[in-house]
Design a protein around this motif. Structure first.
Motif, PDB file in Angstrom:
ATOM      1  N   VAL A 133       8.039   5.796  -2.397  1.00 50.34           N
ATOM      2  CA  VAL A 133       7.607   4.603  -3.111  1.00 50.34           C
ATOM      3  C   VAL A 133       6.943   3.707  -2.070  1.00 50.34           C
ATOM      4  O   VAL A 133       7.577   3.317  -1.090  1.00 50.34           O
ATOM      5  N   LEU A 134       5.654   3.435  -2.277  1.00 51.00           N
ATOM      6  CA  LEU A 134       4.878   2.706  -1.277  1.00 51.00           C
ATOM      7  C   LEU A 134       4.523   1.305  -1.755  1.00 51.00           C
ATOM      8  O   LEU A 134       3.930   1.132  -2.822  1.00 51.00           O
ATOM      9  N   SER A 156      -6.997   8.919   1.195  1.00 51.10           N
ATOM     10  CA  SER A 156      -6.453   8.860  -0.170  1.00 51.10           C
ATOM     11  C   SER A 156      -5.499   7.690  -0.408  1.00 51.10           C
ATOM     12  O   SER A 156      -5.301   7.274  -1.551  1.00 51.10           O
ATOM     13  N   LEU A 157      -4.926   7.151   0.661  1.00 52.63           N
ATOM     14  CA  LEU A 157      -3.968   6.056   0.499  1.00 52.63           C
ATOM     15  C   LEU A 157      -4.453   4.744   1.109  1.00 52.63           C
ATOM     16  O   LEU A 157      -3.672   3.799   1.244  1.00 52.63           O
ATOM     17  N   GLU A 158      -5.718   4.673   1.439  1.00 47.25           N
ATOM     18  CA  GLU A 158      -6.264   3.437   2.018  1.00 47.25           C
ATOM     19  C   GLU A 158      -6.029   2.223   1.115  1.00 47.25           C
ATOM     20  O   GLU A 158      -5.886   1.101   1.590  1.00 47.25           O
ATOM     21  N   PHE A 159      -5.979   2.442  -0.190  1.00 43.51           N
ATOM     22  CA  PHE A 159      -5.829   1.336  -1.143  1.00 43.51           C
ATOM     23  C   PHE A 159      -4.501   0.598  -0.988  1.00 43.51           C
ATOM     24  O   PHE A 159      -4.367  -0.546  -1.427  1.00 43.51           O
ATOM     25  N   ILE A 160      -3.488   1.221  -0.352  1.00 44.37           N
ATOM     26  CA  ILE A 160      -2.199   0.539  -0.235  1.00 44.37           C
ATOM     27  C   ILE A 160      -2.265  -0.659   0.711  1.00 44.37           C
ATOM     28  O   ILE A 160      -1.396  -1.509   0.682  1.00 44.37           O
ATOM     29  N   ARG A 161      -3.332  -0.736   1.510  1.00 45.76           N
ATOM     30  CA  ARG A 161      -3.527  -1.914   2.376  1.00 45.76           C
ATOM     31  C   ARG A 161      -3.637  -3.198   1.566  1.00 45.76           C
ATOM     32  O   ARG A 161      -3.233  -4.254   2.017  1.00 45.76           O
ATOM     33  N   GLY A 166       4.992  -6.987  -4.774  1.00 44.37           N
ATOM     34  CA  GLY A 166       5.526  -6.358  -5.974  1.00 44.37           C
ATOM     35  C   GLY A 166       4.743  -5.149  -6.454  1.00 44.37           C
ATOM     36  O   GLY A 166       5.251  -4.351  -7.243  1.00 44.37           O
ATOM     37  N   GLU A 167       3.515  -4.983  -5.992  1.00 46.22           N
ATOM     38  CA  GLU A 167       2.735  -3.803  -6.393  1.00 46.22           C
ATOM     39  C   GLU A 167       3.154  -2.612  -5.535  1.00 46.22           C
ATOM     40  O   GLU A 167       3.371  -2.737  -4.330  1.00 46.22           O
ATOM     41  N   PRO A 181      -0.423  13.918  -6.895  1.00 44.59           N
ATOM     42  CA  PRO A 181       0.922  13.392  -6.617  1.00 44.59           C
ATOM     43  C   PRO A 181       0.974  11.867  -6.574  1.00 44.59           C
ATOM     44  O   PRO A 181       2.059  11.290  -6.599  1.00 44.59           O
ATOM     45  N   ILE A 182      -0.181  11.218  -6.517  1.00 45.01           N
ATOM     46  CA  ILE A 182      -0.243   9.759  -6.400  1.00 45.01           C
ATOM     47  C   ILE A 182      -0.231   9.131  -7.793  1.00 45.01           C
ATOM     48  O   ILE A 182      -1.149   9.343  -8.580  1.00 45.01           O
ATOM     49  N   GLY A 183       0.834   8.397  -8.081  1.00 38.35           N
ATOM     50  CA  GLY A 183       0.936   7.718  -9.374  1.00 38.35           C
ATOM     51  C   GLY A 183       0.084   6.463  -9.403  1.00 38.35           C
ATOM     52  O   GLY A 183      -0.491   6.045  -8.402  1.00 38.35           O
ATOM     53  N   PRO A 184      -0.002   5.818 -10.574  1.00 38.18           N
ATOM     54  CA  PRO A 184      -0.785   4.587 -10.692  1.00 38.18           C
ATOM     55  C   PRO A 184      -0.080   3.418 -10.003  1.00 38.18           C
ATOM     56  O   PRO A 184       1.133   3.447  -9.794  1.00 38.18           O
TER      57      PRO A 184
END
Length: 190
Positions: A133-134, A156-161, A166-167, A181-184
């Motif tokens: 959970v990121l 693929s995970l650059e958006f987590i920056r 809470g998101e 494997p990446i959920g919304p």
């Protein structure tokens, strides 16, 4: 997400992003008598004590104290464990930590481990987790590490920056071949 009693979940993100709130919200289905929490800050889970949850306060005893908690839970078996601030002690490849991470599931146990830095999860332990959970993570080396861990590819995970407080996003490490494997992106009800 519904947690099963034998799952292993890593929750990762920067401070004050919602990790502990997410964990508490997802512990509700677990019977309090089976739930053991190592409250590393001795203030994050105190509200669960009156509900019958076994909250152990970290007293500053270092690696030895954390391993004592883990060994006690392992010996009991059939428990669900929360390891708060796990980057402070789960980075060790000691016999106790290795036994816990690799075989607690065989003893009917599961766990949620809360990390600020994903890189503190040793590569040898990464395969034991079912989900990550990121929350917001901005360090490039942590994002690169997560992409390798999840097998999702560079970038693929650059958006987590840019995730806000809470998101979060859930990575299913057991996704079938061909499934993403990446959920919304989801938002906690704070």
């Amino acid at each position: 997400m519904r947690i099963r009693s034998n799952q292993a979940i890593a929750v990762c993100g920067k401070k004050e992003r919602g990790k502990t709130t997410w964990i508490k919200a997802h512990l509700k289905p677990i019977p309090p008598g089976r739930l053991y929490v190592l409250d590393f800050n001795s203030n994050d889970y105190q509200d669960l004590k009156p509900l019958g949850v076994n909250v152990w306060n970290y007293e500053g005893g270092g690696q030895h104290e954390c391993e004592e908690f883990i060994n006690t839970c392992y010996t009991m078996g059939n428990v669900f464990i929360v390891l708060e601030e796990a980057d402070n002690y789960l980075h060790s490849k000691s016999p106790s930590i290795t036994r816990f991470v690799t075989t607690i599931r065989n003893r009917g146990g599961g766990h949620i481990d809360n990390f600020k830095r994903p890189m503190s999860v040793l590569p040898v332990f990464r395969g034991m987790y079912d989900f990550i959970v990121l929350f917001q993570i901005t360090a490039p080396e942590d994002i690169d590490y997560l992409e390798k861990w999840a097998g999702t590819g560079k970038g693929s995970l650059e958006f987590i920056r840019s995730l806000q407080v809470g998101e979060h996003v859930i990575i299913n490490l057991n996704a079938k071949v061909g499934e993403n494997p990446i959920g919304p992106v989801q938002k906690l009800n704070l």
